[in-house]
Design a protein around this motif. Structure first.
Motif, PDB file in Angstrom:
ATOM      1  N   LEU A  11     -75.697  60.956   2.706  1.00  6.37           N
ATOM      2  CA  LEU A  11     -76.551  60.053   3.476  1.00  6.37           C
ATOM      3  C   LEU A  11     -76.013  59.844   4.887  1.00  6.37           C
ATOM      4  N   GLY A  12     -74.712  59.548   5.000  1.00  6.39           N
ATOM      5  CA  GLY A  12     -74.125  59.295   6.312  1.00  6.39           C
ATOM      6  C   GLY A  12     -74.217  60.490   7.233  1.00  6.39           C
ATOM      7  N   ASP A  13     -73.934  61.680   6.718  1.00  7.40           N
ATOM      8  CA  ASP A  13     -74.023  62.893   7.528  1.00  7.40           C
ATOM      9  C   ASP A  13     -75.465  63.161   7.952  1.00  7.40           C
ATOM     10  N   ALA A  14     -76.399  62.899   7.049  1.00  4.04           N
ATOM     11  CA  ALA A  14     -77.813  63.099   7.375  1.00  4.04           C
ATOM     12  C   ALA A  14     -78.236  62.180   8.520  1.00  4.04           C
ATOM     13  N   VAL A  15     -77.776  60.933   8.480  1.00  2.00           N
ATOM     14  CA  VAL A  15     -78.081  59.991   9.569  1.00  2.00           C
ATOM     15  C   VAL A  15     -77.446  60.463  10.869  1.00  2.00           C
ATOM     16  N   MET A  16     -76.180  60.896  10.810  1.00  2.00           N
ATOM     17  CA  MET A  16     -75.499  61.345  12.023  1.00  2.00           C
ATOM     18  C   MET A  16     -76.096  62.637  12.582  1.00  2.00           C
ATOM     19  N   ALA A  17     -76.785  63.390  11.740  1.00  4.52           N
ATOM     20  CA  ALA A  17     -77.451  64.614  12.200  1.00  4.52           C
ATOM     21  C   ALA A  17     -78.831  64.327  12.786  1.00  4.52           C
ATOM     22  N   SER A  18     -79.278  63.072  12.696  1.00  3.01           N
ATOM     23  CA  SER A  18     -80.662  62.748  13.068  1.00  3.01           C
ATOM     24  C   SER A  18     -80.972  62.979  14.547  1.00  3.01           C
ATOM     25  N   ALA A  19     -79.999  62.750  15.428  1.00  2.00           N
ATOM     26  CA  ALA A  19     -80.234  63.000  16.858  1.00  2.00           C
ATOM     27  C   ALA A  19     -80.463  64.490  17.101  1.00  2.00           C
ATOM     28  N   ALA A  20     -79.682  65.326  16.425  1.00  2.00           N
ATOM     29  CA  ALA A  20     -79.840  66.774  16.543  1.00  2.00           C
ATOM     30  C   ALA A  20     -81.149  67.230  15.908  1.00  2.00           C
ATOM     31  N   LEU A  21     -81.500  66.597  14.800  1.00  2.00           N
ATOM     32  CA  LEU A  21     -82.756  66.931  14.119  1.00  2.00           C
ATOM     33  C   LEU A  21     -83.948  66.607  15.016  1.00  2.00           C
ATOM     34  N   LYS A  22     -83.887  65.471  15.677  1.00  2.00           N
ATOM     35  CA  LYS A  22     -84.965  65.092  16.596  1.00  2.00           C
ATOM     36  C   LYS A  22     -85.081  66.099  17.735  1.00  2.00           C
ATOM     37  N   LEU A  23     -83.939  66.605  18.196  1.00  3.14           N
ATOM     38  CA  LEU A  23     -83.936  67.630  19.250  1.00  3.14           C
ATOM     39  C   LEU A  23     -84.671  68.889  18.792  1.00  3.14           C
ATOM     40  N   VAL A  24     -84.443  69.288  17.551  1.00  7.60           N
ATOM     41  CA  VAL A  24     -85.146  70.454  16.983  1.00  7.60           C
ATOM     42  C   VAL A  24     -86.642  70.181  16.934  1.00  7.60           C
ATOM     43  N   PHE A  25     -87.020  69.013  16.437  1.00 14.50           N
ATOM     44  CA  PHE A  25     -88.437  68.648  16.347  1.00 14.50           C
ATOM     45  C   PHE A  25     -89.106  68.734  17.722  1.00 14.50           C
ATOM     46  N   GLU A  26     -88.479  68.114  18.712  1.00 18.19           N
ATOM     47  CA  GLU A  26     -89.081  68.047  20.046  1.00 18.19           C
ATOM     48  C   GLU A  26     -89.135  69.415  20.720  1.00 18.19           C
ATOM     49  N   ALA A 256     -74.472  53.862   4.277  1.00 20.19           N
ATOM     50  CA  ALA A 256     -75.181  52.623   4.611  1.00 20.19           C
ATOM     51  C   ALA A 256     -74.755  52.089   5.976  1.00 20.19           C
ATOM     52  N   MET A 257     -73.475  52.251   6.314  1.00 20.76           N
ATOM     53  CA  MET A 257     -72.985  51.831   7.628  1.00 20.76           C
ATOM     54  C   MET A 257     -73.691  52.600   8.740  1.00 20.76           C
ATOM     55  N   HIS A 258     -73.930  53.896   8.515  1.00 27.88           N
ATOM     56  CA  HIS A 258     -74.610  54.712   9.524  1.00 27.88           C
ATOM     57  C   HIS A 258     -76.093  54.359   9.620  1.00 27.88           C
ATOM     58  N   VAL A 259     -76.694  53.987   8.496  1.00 31.58           N
ATOM     59  CA  VAL A 259     -78.076  53.499   8.521  1.00 31.58           C
ATOM     60  C   VAL A 259     -78.144  52.245   9.395  1.00 31.58           C
ATOM     61  N   ALA A 260     -77.183  51.355   9.225  1.00 27.90           N
ATOM     62  CA  ALA A 260     -77.137  50.126  10.030  1.00 27.90           C
ATOM     63  C   ALA A 260     -77.031  50.436  11.520  1.00 27.90           C
ATOM     64  N   ALA A 261     -76.330  51.507  11.857  1.00 32.48           N
ATOM     65  CA  ALA A 261     -76.170  51.891  13.264  1.00 32.48           C
ATOM     66  C   ALA A 261     -77.503  52.271  13.891  1.00 32.48           C
ATOM     67  N   VAL A 262     -78.380  52.901  13.122  1.00 35.43           N
ATOM     68  CA  VAL A 262     -79.704  53.294  13.635  1.00 35.43           C
ATOM     69  C   VAL A 262     -80.470  52.058  14.108  1.00 35.43           C
ATOM     70  N   TYR A 263     -80.363  50.982  13.333  1.00 35.04           N
ATOM     71  CA  TYR A 263     -81.157  49.775  13.606  1.00 35.04           C
ATOM     72  C   TYR A 263     -80.374  48.713  14.382  1.00 35.04           C
ATOM     73  N   LYS A 264     -79.176  49.077  14.832  1.00 34.88           N
ATOM     74  CA  LYS A 264     -78.327  48.152  15.609  1.00 34.88           C
ATOM     75  C   LYS A 264     -78.036  46.856  14.852  1.00 34.88           C
ATOM     76  N   THR A 265     -77.935  46.944  13.551  1.00 40.42           N
ATOM     77  CA  THR A 265     -77.630  45.785  12.720  1.00 40.42           C
ATOM     78  C   THR A 265     -76.206  45.291  13.005  1.00 40.42           C
ATOM     79  N   PRO A 266     -76.012  43.999  13.191  1.00 46.00           N
ATOM     80  CA  PRO A 266     -74.657  43.476  13.390  1.00 46.00           C
ATOM     81  C   PRO A 266     -73.771  43.865  12.199  1.00 46.00           C
ATOM     82  N   THR A 267     -72.716  44.611  12.482  1.00 43.95           N
ATOM     83  CA  THR A 267     -71.933  45.240  11.413  1.00 43.95           C
ATOM     84  C   THR A 267     -70.437  45.076  11.626  1.00 43.95           C
ATOM     85  N   ILE A 268     -69.750  44.748  10.546  1.00 43.88           N
ATOM     86  CA  ILE A 268     -68.297  44.842  10.527  1.00 43.88           C
ATOM     87  C   ILE A 268     -67.974  46.054   9.663  1.00 43.88           C
ATOM     88  N   ALA A 269     -67.426  47.089  10.287  1.00 34.29           N
ATOM     89  CA  ALA A 269     -67.121  48.347   9.588  1.00 34.29           C
ATOM     90  C   ALA A 269     -65.634  48.397   9.271  1.00 34.29           C
TER      91      ALA A 269
END
Length: 330
Positions: A11-26, A256-269
């Motif tokens: 899950l975490g790697d998939a979230v971290m790959a999302s910026a690159a995935l969006k680049l492929v889409f665009e 889950a921590m990386h999911v929180a990063a997408v939404y800028k959720t206040p997080t203590i990691a």
């Protein structure tokens, strides 16, 4: 055009790959608006991106991985481009089976010290020979809680019996990678107890972490606090919506921590054996890292090789509570 994308497993790697995935889409949508994107990967990775436009999802079956993938290649036929965000032999073999003139496989040895988000972006930039700067924001097609309409918010809260008028504190005590990344469950409970008068407590986890989540719930019950144990009770979509709704999230280095990063959720990691320079919450200005600086860190092991797990055991809950209170004041 048909573009095949082999997603990261975790899950975490998939979230971290999302910026690159969006680049492929665009990139390919600009070339051809009718481009079809074929996403193949683990259950969690596929569910994460299933709502993306012009996509077809194929969840891999590890029991008969190669045979099933061979059958899939017959269904798909030739694709124009194929990208794998994995570097293992299995990924290379699967792309070998797929008919395509253009095949690209992620090499984890390149840009070794860079953040994982940047590693994935560089992989796509190099594959497509892009020289200009690109957007590096994480991306998920699942709406944040605040962007849901009132009926959708009400439905979500009613489903999980949440009071929409309360503040929410989320706890994610698990980490799929291994026990070395997990902070002490008693420490999580102590932090939750500190904020229990002002926040409703939500406990997140996957089925394999049920015992861990139940223990935290029980520790809180003994102190008169009723927490909502959501372990193995949410879909990926619901997990994202709920994490995005949190006023505070306490988590190990996890998906889950990386999911929180997408939404800028206040997080203590809470970090222990892993390199926070490579897997910290990407571009989440509302996140704070808490870690020690021991000689044995970061060992990058799934289980503590020294048996003492000092990087997590000596990281006391008072440090996290102090950081959390400071974050909430900002």
């Amino acid at each position: 055009m048909k573009i095949f994308i082999h997603l990261p497993t975790w899950l975490g790697d998939a979230v971290m790959a999302s910026a690159a995935l969006k680049l492929v889409f665009e990139y390919f949508t600009k070339l051809d608006k009718k481009t079809e994107f074929i996403l193949h990967g683990s259950f969690v990775a596929c569910k994460l991106f299933k709502e993306c436009e012009n996509t077809r999802i194929f969840i891999e079956d590890k029991k008969s991985r190669y045979l099933n993938f061979y059958k899939l290649t017959k269904i798909l036929g030739r694709v124009d481009y194929a990208f794998s965000f994995r570097g293992a032999f299995s990924a290379k073999f699967m792309l070998f089976l797929l008919p395509s003139k253009h095949k690209f496989i992620f090499d984890k040895k390149r840009n070794k010290n860079a953040h994982q988000v940047l590693k994935y972006l560089e992989f796509i930039k190099n594959s497509l020979k892009l020289k200009e700067a690109v957007q590096d924001e994480l991306f998920l097609p699942i709406k944040a809680y605040k962007d849901l309409n009132k009926n959708e918010q009400k439905k979500l809260c009613e489903h999980f019996k949440l009071d929409m008028n309360k503040k929410f504190l989320g706890i994610n005590a698990g980490a799929k990678y291994g026990s070395a990344k997990r902070w002490n469950e008693e420490y999580f409970a102590k932090v939750a107890l500190e904020f229990s008068k002002s926040h409703e407590i939500l406990i997140f986890g996957v089925a394999s972490e049920q015992e861990l989540c139940d223990k935290i719930e029980l520790l809180l019950q003994k102190n008169g606090i009723k927490a909502l144990n959501l372990c193995a009770k949410t879909s990926i979509k619901e997990l994202c919506e709920l994490i995005s709704s949190l006023d505070l999230f306490i988590s190990n280095d996890s998906g889950a921590m990386h999911v929180a990063a997408v939404y800028k959720t206040p997080t203590i990691a809470v970090f222990g054996p892993t390199k926070f320079t490579q897997t910290s919450p990407w571009h989440n200005e509302n996140a704070r890292l808490v870690h020690l600086n021991l000689a044995c860190m970061p060992c990058m092991k799934r289980v503590c090789p020294l048996k003492h797990h000092a990087c997590m055991q000596e990281l006391k809950p008072e440090l996290v509570i102090k950081e959390a209170k400071s974050l909430l004041k900002e």
